[in-house]
Design an enzyme around this catalytic site. Structure first.
Site, PDB file in Angstrom:
ATOM      1  N   ASP A  58       0.928  -1.052   0.004  1.00 17.70           N
ATOM      2  CA  ASP A  58       0.076  -0.093   0.001  1.00 17.70           C
ATOM      3  C   ASP A  58       0.807   1.101   0.105  1.00 17.70           C
ATOM      4  OD1 ASP A  58      -2.918   1.429   0.453  1.00 17.70           O
ATOM      5  OD2 ASP A  58      -1.404   2.122   1.989  1.00 17.70           O
ATOM      6  N   TYR A  63       2.674  10.152   0.134  1.00 18.75           N
ATOM      7  CA  TYR A  63       4.032   9.590   1.147  1.00 18.75           C
ATOM      8  C   TYR A  63       5.269  10.026   0.500  1.00 18.75           C
ATOM      9  CZ  TYR A  63       0.400   6.457   2.957  1.00 18.75           C
ATOM     10  OH  TYR A  63      -1.037   6.198   3.426  1.00 18.75           O
ATOM     11  N   LYS A  89      -3.713   5.741  -3.641  1.00 16.13           N
ATOM     12  CA  LYS A  89      -4.844   6.533  -3.033  1.00 16.13           C
ATOM     13  C   LYS A  89      -5.026   7.859  -3.994  1.00 16.13           C
ATOM     14  CE  LYS A  89      -3.972   4.822   1.540  1.00 16.13           C
ATOM     15  NZ  LYS A  89      -2.277   4.470   1.231  1.00 16.13           N
TER      16      LYS A  89
END
Length: 328
Positions: A58, A63, A89
């Site tokens: 993930d 990030y 995401k």
């Protein structure tokens, strides 16, 4: 059999064909969360997870402003793509930014800012594919729409539904921290999965109130992240983090009380934290963040560590666990 050789079961998300391993690797730390991570160490971390049976990885543009996706893509490049389940995401876009940004210690001239528009979702998806070095992701998640539910449903969710219908994403869902906001979105849209961080742990069982029952009712699989609540449930020492900030005295004392009962049964607190979260029937997989191979190996060993049933009984009797919480 050591942690690197153990097989992890695969679970299907909702009514889709997408499968995740019972333990997944959360790849935020690989982007230099709090402190830098060398590229070689990031690759070795992914390799350790793979060798331990992890098949779900993930990440998110948020990030490290794309750095996590880039490092994950490089690390997985030599792995058989059909065996990998990737989740990323949508809901943030990368913009130019100089200097250090937020929690990320390796500035790369970019920062991620919220944009839940329909157009931004497609751009975000294409950017993620490029950084990951792949032509598809198995799971697409609306990222942190807590304060923007309307915009997220109208823009990002609508785009994800179209991507799923076109076969470009296999399962769609949300990636959030807030249980009430997550429950609201799950009740209003057709999601396959809810990735929820830190809301069903030894210290916080708030997901039991509304969210997890709703997910079971609607056939939405849960991926439970943040099982250590930012570190305090791995090491409840003074200065430990709880939900990304320093833990207050009351939370620290509670974590230490849980740890004391674990010690009574020769059970590491880390093992109890991982296995408790995994035991709820709504949870298909738990997500463990790691920044080096040793942390991966430890997490897999703790996931398999035997725990006597009396430990859970004692935690409930001491008022440290909600009575109705399912236990292993």
């Amino acid at each position: 059999m050591n942690a690197r050789q153990a097989a992890l079961p695969l679970r299907r998300l909702g009514a889709t064909d997408v499968e995740v391993s019972a333990v997944g690797l959360g790849c935020a730390p690989l982007a230099g969360l709090y402190t830098p991570v060398e590229e070689a160490v990031a690759t070795a971390t992914v390799d350790a997870a793979w060798d331990g049976g992890v098949r779900h990885f993930d990440t998110a543009p948020h990030y490290g402003a794309g750095l996590s996706e880039e490092r994950l893509g490089q690390a997985l490049a030599a792995k058989p793509r059909e065996a990998v389940t990737l989740s990323t995401k949508l809901g943030r876009v990368l913009v130019d930014h100089e200097g250090q940004w937020d929690l990320w210690s390796e500035p790369n001239g970019k920062a991620a800012v919220f944009d839940f528009s329909y157009r931004a979702a497609f751009a975000s998806h294409l950017g993620s594919l490029e950084r990951l070095g792949t032509d598809r992701v198995e799971i697409g998640l609306v990222h942190d729409p807590d304060d923007h539910p309307g915009a997220a449903l109208e823009g990002t969710y609508r785009a994800l539904a179209e991507l799923k219908a076109a076969g470009r994403v296999g399962a769609i869902g949300i990636g959030m921290n807030s249980t009430d906001a997550a429950a609201d979105l799950v009740s209003r849209a057709d999601f396959d999965v809810a990735l929820i961080a830190g809301r069903y742990t030894l210290l916080d069982q708030s997901a039991l109130d509304k969210l997890y029952p709703l997910c079971l009712e609607r056939g939405v699989s849960v991926i439970a992240a943040g099982v250590f609540n930012s570190g305090i449930l791995a090491d409840p020492s003074p200065g430990a983090r709880f939900d990304y900030a320093g833990a207050d005295r009351q939370v620290l004392a509670r974590a230490q009380a849980i740890s004391t009962i674990c010690d009574r049964y020769d059970t590491p607190l880390r093992a109890a934290a991982l296995q408790f979260t995994a035991a709820h029937p709504a949870v298909a997989s738990i997500l463990v963040g790691a920044r080096n191979p040793a942390e991966v190996d430890d997490a897999l060993a703790m996931y398999a560590h035997p725990i006597p049933g009396a430990l859970w009984h004692d935690l409930k009797r001491a008022g440290l666990l909600t009575e109705e919480a399912p236990v292993p």
